[in-house]
Each structure stands twice: as C-alpha cells, then as structure tokens.
Design a protein around this motif. Structure first.
Motif, mmCIF file in Angstrom:
data_model
loop_
_atom_site.group_PDB
_atom_site.id
_atom_site.type_symbol
_atom_site.label_atom_id
_atom_site.label_comp_id
_atom_site.label_asym_id
_atom_site.label_seq_id
_atom_site.Cartn_x
_atom_site.Cartn_y
_atom_site.Cartn_z
ATOM 1 N N TYR B 33 23.894 -41.783 -32.957
ATOM 2 C CA TYR B 33 24.077 -42.404 -31.648
ATOM 3 C C TYR B 33 22.951 -43.412 -31.429
ATOM 4 N N PHE B 45 23.888 -45.310 -23.271
ATOM 5 C CA PHE B 45 24.569 -45.170 -24.544
ATOM 6 C C PHE B 45 25.131 -46.512 -25.001
ATOM 7 N N ASP B 56 32.411 -43.647 -30.661
ATOM 8 C CA ASP B 56 32.384 -43.951 -29.232
ATOM 9 C C ASP B 56 31.697 -45.294 -29.047
ATOM 10 N N SER B 94 23.202 -35.765 -34.702
ATOM 11 C CA SER B 94 23.655 -34.394 -34.488
ATOM 12 C C SER B 94 24.692 -34.060 -35.548
ATOM 13 N N ARG B 96 28.513 -32.889 -35.936
ATOM 14 C CA ARG B 96 29.681 -33.138 -35.124
ATOM 15 C C ARG B 96 30.021 -31.925 -34.276
ATOM 16 N N GLY B 97 30.361 -32.161 -33.020
ATOM 17 C CA GLY B 97 30.749 -31.066 -32.142
ATOM 18 C C GLY B 97 30.204 -31.306 -30.755
ATOM 19 N N GLN B 98 31.051 -31.117 -29.758
ATOM 20 C CA GLN B 98 30.642 -31.416 -28.386
ATOM 21 C C GLN B 98 29.558 -30.477 -27.890
ATOM 22 N N THR B 99 29.438 -29.314 -28.489
ATOM 23 C CA THR B 99 28.430 -28.365 -28.023
ATOM 24 C C THR B 99 27.083 -28.545 -28.706
ATOM 25 N N ASN B 100 27.035 -29.418 -29.692
ATOM 26 C CA ASN B 100 25.791 -29.593 -30.445
ATOM 27 C C ASN B 100 24.888 -30.620 -29.783
ATOM 28 N N GLU B 101 23.606 -30.251 -29.653
ATOM 29 C CA GLU B 101 22.675 -31.166 -29.020
ATOM 30 C C GLU B 101 22.315 -32.300 -29.969
ATOM 31 N N GLN B 102 21.901 -33.406 -29.352
ATOM 32 C CA GLN B 102 21.449 -34.552 -30.120
ATOM 33 C C GLN B 102 19.931 -34.488 -30.264
ATOM 34 N N TYR B 103 19.467 -34.907 -31.428
ATOM 35 C CA TYR B 103 18.033 -34.979 -31.676
ATOM 36 C C TYR B 103 17.643 -36.448 -31.755
ATOM 37 N N PHE B 104 16.644 -36.805 -30.974
ATOM 38 C CA PHE B 104 16.270 -38.201 -30.831
ATOM 39 C C PHE B 104 15.100 -38.584 -31.727
#
Lengths: 113, 113
Positions: B33, B45, B56, B94, B96-104
């Motif tokens: 992302y 975003f 996206d 991250s 893939r998966g809506q429940t997985n957090e993103q790491y910046f």
C-alpha cells in the motif's frame, strides 16, 4: 460514506493517570478497526485491532481499546500513562470490501511528568 | 524482525522533475500500500497492489503511477512534481486479508522546491 472521527486534536494527561483517546467510526457492514501510533519522523506502528469477539482488545505497550457497537466507538485506553507514550495516535477503519485504511485525523497525546 | 524498507528516506526535487520511491515489503507479505501524509495531516491512501496487480485506488494523481514487481517490491513514480507534492510517503505491507494489519515503513520525505 465510510469515515473515522477523532474528536480531540490533543489530549493532555499526567504521568501515572489513565488515558483515553477517542475514536468513532461510520462504516457499512462489520467494522475492522485499528490503532496506530506515530512518533516524530517515524512510520506508523501498529498497536491493536478489533475484528470480532471480545469488545476489549489488548495491544502493545499496555494499550487496550474498547469496541462499542451501539456507540460506534473504539476508544484507546491505558491504565497508567508514561511520558514515553507522548506521540500522535491514529484510529483507522478498513473500508468494507476493500483493503485500504481510512484514517482519522489523529490525536496528539501529551503525557506530562 | 524484518520491517518494511523504503528508499530513499529523503528526497529533494525541483518543480516539474520526476521522482521514484521504492518499497520493499516484509518477507512473505503479498500486498503493498502507498500513503501520502502532508504536514499535520492524516495519511491518505494512494494505491495498493496484490500479487503484482493493482487492487485498490485512492486519491492518486494522474501524474503518479506505481507498480509491484515479481519480487513484491513496489515503486511509486511521480512526474511533473508540484510544490503540493511535498509530503511524507509511506509504504505499508501485509498478508492478504481484511483482518490483517498493515505494517508501515519509515517513509520517504519528499520536498519539492
């Protein structure tokens, strides 16, 4: 439209006192909610998330958050604040049907010694 | 643990020049992302990729483009730079998966003069 609101630009709390950073959300469907912390000139660090289940979520560095569906809130809390907790805190929601985050405007937490 | 790597960390360009920002995700993360954070603003975003395909799209200007390569690293290409493009650009990764957090990542600070 899906959105996140952090009503307080800044929160001041004395060291050792409990802290709360507020977040409310507006999404269609089940909300996936996240809290991040940002220190100056640094990236965002993941603190915790709510996906499903227990409304009280525990995360990193002693932080926890309470999900309240009826109030559409996801407030960040800590029982005893540390000066080192002073930072910028962002609440985020994962938009339904997508994988991107929508962030709140951020709340600056200042813990006073 | 390995984190998201971004390069360069700082970049100074003049108006109308081009810039390329690179992002190396955490190993085994398949989604990348890009976010733009203006001074005192929340991250906005821009675009995301999953398995080298755009997944996206957010508020990314037409002057910007991005891609994800076979090794999962991603590049954000910015052309005809404007003063208003000065910001902190974050990459996150991250699984893939809506429940997985993103790491910046730590971000790239772009200054356009």
């Amino acid at each position: 439209a899906q959105s996140v609101a952090q009503p307080e630009d800044q929160v001041n709390v004395a060291e050792g006192n409990p802290l709360t950073v507020k977040c409310t959300y507006s999404v269609s469907g089940n909300p996936y909610l996240f809290w991040y912390v940002q220190y100056p000139n640094r990236g965002l660090q993941f603190l915790l998330k709510y996906i499903t289940g227990d409304n009280l979520v525990k995360g990193s560095y002693g932080f926890e958050a309470e999900f309240n569906k009826s109030q559409t809130s996801f407030h960040l809390k800590k029982p005893s604040a540390l000066v080192s907790d002073s930072a910028l805190y962002f609440c985020a929601v994962r938009a339904t049907g997508t994988y991107k985050y929508i962030f709140g405007t951020g709340t600056r937490l200042k813990v006073l010694a | 643990a390995a984190g998201v790597i971004q390069s360069p960390r700082h970049l100074i360009k003049e108006k109308r020049e081009t810039a390329t920002l690179k992002c190396y995700p955490i190993p085994r993360h398949d989604t990348v992302y890009w976010y733009q954070q203006g001074p005192g603003q929340d991250p906005q975003f821009l675009i995301s990729f999953y398995e080298k395909m755009q997944s996206d799209k957010g508020s990314i200007p037409d002057r910007f483009s991005a891609q994800q390569f076979s090794d999962y690293h991603s590049e954000l290409n910015m052309s005809s730079l404007e003063l208003g493009d000065s910001a902190l650009y974050f990459c996150a990764s991250s699984q893939r998966g809506q429940t997985n957090e993103q790491y910046f990542g730590p971000g790239t600070r772009l200054t356009v003069t």
